[in-house]
Scaffold this active site. Structure first.
Site, mmCIF file in Angstrom:
data_model
loop_
_atom_site.group_PDB
_atom_site.id
_atom_site.type_symbol
_atom_site.label_atom_id
_atom_site.label_comp_id
_atom_site.label_asym_id
_atom_site.label_seq_id
_atom_site.Cartn_x
_atom_site.Cartn_y
_atom_site.Cartn_z
ATOM 1 C CB SER A 1 -0.968 -0.043 1.196
ATOM 2 O OG SER A 1 -1.948 0.954 1.098
ATOM 3 C CG HIS B 1 -5.479 -0.127 -1.902
ATOM 4 N ND1 HIS B 1 -5.842 -1.210 -1.119
ATOM 5 C CD2 HIS B 1 -4.544 0.559 -1.185
ATOM 6 C CE1 HIS B 1 -5.153 -1.182 0.021
ATOM 7 N NE2 HIS B 1 -4.354 -0.130 -0.007
ATOM 8 C CD GLU C 1 -7.892 -3.847 -2.008
ATOM 9 O OE1 GLU C 1 -8.639 -4.832 -1.817
ATOM 10 O OE2 GLU C 1 -8.172 -2.695 -1.582
#
EC number: 3.4.15.6
Length: 272
Positions: free
Chosen positions: A130, A172, A199
């Site tokens: 992330s 994401h 993801e």
């Protein structure tokens, strides 16, 4: 550092599997020996104890024998010889998620940042999920609208840690509808490759600068060198982007990409 890196980057789009087969995180025990140290670096998060323990438990459960947690939450700590030593003794450093601006504003230009680069260029492994993924590049996406068409003034970028140049990473990617904002980044910087990572998906970058896709979803690559025209320099705030000729690849597991030649690699049968 003029020499090419000898290490590996494992850049994760977030929400990676931690309880099942853990295909992505399992890269760590597969690449480490029994005496190697893995350090979980929690700079990105405002909940370092919680995040650190979670990943320490996961990596220990996957068979990594030596796992430590390093919380660097200010620039003074990022200059600490003790913290530099913790990075120096590591074979692998894992960046948790959180806020990528915390990573760069705290570590940027410090002795710890220099030690991270040394680790990577000397043959170590840097993993990040992330925010920890976005921060690896020389230029990173900081802010932009999700689930909206590309608009010039909605994208904010900033300098990253500089482990990988010529690339913008967004994470994401499909799950948060970030196609438009990455497209805008490529329109503004056509020489830079845009890489959107879904993801539970990662790219594993090898020293020769090719990567393979790992995980259950896909990686989207935007190549701006083929752009024929765009109105990005003419846009005012909230106007829609017009762009033609950009090249887009979507690659699942079994495929990879050569960064130097900008070529798709079909890894499952050795063909390109």
């Amino acid at each position: 550092m003029s020499e090419p890196p000898k290490g590996y980057l494992i850049i994760i789009g977030g929400a990676e599997d931690k309880k099942g087969e853990s295909v992505i995180l399992r890269q760590a025990p597969e690449m480490l020996s029994g005496s190697d140290w893995l350090t979980v670096l929690t700079t990105a998060t405002e909940k370092p104890q919680e995040a650190g323990k979670k990943y320490k438990d996961v990596f220990s459960g996957l068979g990594v024998k030596n796992v430590s947690i390093l919380d660097i939450s200010n620039r003074e700590q990022a200059e600490s010889p003790e913290n530099c030593s913790a990075i120096s003794k590591s074979k692998c450093v894992f960046f948790t998620g959180g806020d990528q601006l915390r990573i760069t504003s705290i570590l940027g230009g410090t002795k710890v940042n220099n030690e991270l680069k040394r680790l990577y260029f000397d043959g170590g492994i840097i993993m990040g999920t992330s925010a920890g993924a976005s921060a690896m590049t020389s230029t990173m996406v900081v802010q932009g609208n999700d689930n909206e068409p590309a608009r010039k003034c909605t994208l904010k970028m900033a300098p990253g840690l500089g482990l990988l140049s010529g690339v913008i990473i967004d994470q994401h990617f499909d799950q948060r509808g970030r196609f438009g904002r990455l497209l805008c980044g490529v329109a503004e910087n056509p020489d830079v490759l845009g890489i959107g990572i879904d993801e539970d998906t990662a790219i594993k970058l090898y020293p020769d600068q090719h990567f393979e896709v790992i995980g259950s979803n896909a990686v989207t690559i935007m190549d701006g060198k083929t752009i024929q025209s765009s109105n990005v320099s003419e846009l005012n705030q909230n106007e829609l982007l017009m762009i033609t000729g950009v090249t887009v690849h979507t690659l699942p597991t079994g495929y990879g990409f050569e960064l130097k030649d900008r070529k798709v690699l079909r890894l499952n049968d050795g063909k390109q």
